[in-house]
Enzyme design. Sequence first.
Site, PDB file in Angstrom:
ATOM      1  N   HIS A 224      92.052 -13.809  -8.307  1.00  0.00           N
ATOM      2  CA  HIS A 224      92.862 -12.770  -8.960  1.00  0.00           C
ATOM      3  C   HIS A 224      94.273 -13.249  -9.251  1.00  0.00           C
ATOM      4  CE1 HIS A 224      94.441  -9.060 -10.274  1.00  0.00           C
ATOM      5  NE2 HIS A 224      94.502  -8.385  -9.141  1.00  0.00           N
ATOM      6  N   HIS A 264      89.556 -14.965 -19.817  1.00  0.00           N
ATOM      7  CA  HIS A 264      89.969 -13.746 -19.143  1.00  0.00           C
ATOM      8  C   HIS A 264      88.784 -12.788 -19.103  1.00  0.00           C
ATOM      9  CE1 HIS A 264      92.226 -10.069 -18.201  1.00  0.00           C
ATOM     10  NE2 HIS A 264      93.211 -10.847 -17.821  1.00  0.00           N
ATOM     11  N   ASP A 319      98.627 -16.396 -17.529  1.00  0.00           N
ATOM     12  CA  ASP A 319      98.949 -17.380 -16.509  1.00  0.00           C
ATOM     13  C   ASP A 319      99.227 -18.765 -17.096  1.00  0.00           C
ATOM     14  OD1 ASP A 319      98.544 -15.660 -14.219  1.00  0.00           O
ATOM     15  OD2 ASP A 319      96.429 -15.721 -14.727  1.00  0.00           O
TER      16      ASP A 319
END
Length: 382
Positions: A224, A264, A319
């Site tokens: 996560h 994702h 990210d």
Amino acid sequence: MADDLRKGLEGVLVAESELSSIDGDAGRLIYRGYAIEDLARGASYEEVLYLLWHGHLPDEGELAEFTEAMAAEREVDDDLLETVRTLADAGEKPMAALRTAVSMLSATEPEADADAADLEASLRKGRRITAKIPTVLAAFERFRLGEEPVEPDPDLGLAANFLYMLTGEEPDEVAAETFDQALILHADHGLNASTFTAMVIGSTMADLYGAVTGGIGALSGPLHGGANQDVMEVLMEIDESDLDPRDWVEQATDEGRRIPGFGHRVYNVKDPRAKILQERSRELAENGESKWYEITTTIEEYLTGEKGLVKKGIAPNVDFYSGSVYYQLGIPIDMYTPIFAMSRAGGWIAHVLEYQEDNRLIRPRARYTGPGDEAFVPLEER
């Protein structure tokens, strides 16, 4: 029936929310109807918190009152700071230290006895939690370095104040704006694992300290919250090699390695948050070191262009650029996920309070697949 089971609850609708919406095919994210691009480029993190918690963007008076109230809650009890010092000296991981500290914050909560159904009291609790997390994290990092914490500056916004408490130096405008944008981009994102965890805890009518502590625990898992740290470690590995980024990635993928920051669970196209952080990475590169921006853009062009990953629904996520942006801001790599928690706490709180307004205990079921008619054997005969 077997098709009733959805592992990981993928695609299962469990709640209705007015807080955020994701269109994974169009690459669109909104908070309460506002496009994330508009909020990130035009609002502050405090404005976004107000929007998530109160349902509308504040006017100047409301924002001034809210910001002042948030700033007044930043200081942390000395006993808690000593606990944070002990954890830092013991080599505890930052997320574990944060989890412990947030749980301990409830000990000094002035409205600890307020009912969870008291919305105004819960909002004040949420304000205290969100204001104090940056102070805890900055103090933890200072203790690890053998230095004393820097007291919060009430004249700085939440983002700038965190960087100030972390380094002891007031950040320049570009750094403060960049970090503020990063906090906005991470504030909420539907019912991800940590938000759902916090909401499940909230559905028992537990208080916000329990819900946020649970959210931190869920976010600490590598599936996560740790991808931006993984991205930066890969970028550093590439930088230390003698290979061109394209050659390094090609070799790595041939060896079966996965490049973090791509793909994702929700987005099939480039994450809109990644686009914004890519812009900030470029701006930071123009004012400092450019190699991280160059490496990330080279990798993206190679994987999305030459390798065509976007056609397979695999594109850069938030990210992929947040890791290098944080690194350019001088933030230690293992603090990236705690910073994620610092931002997302606002979203956790919003979801808990929203759900508790029309609460129903979240209690799913599991299909039993074990034996059905085992004969009991007394202990002395086993």
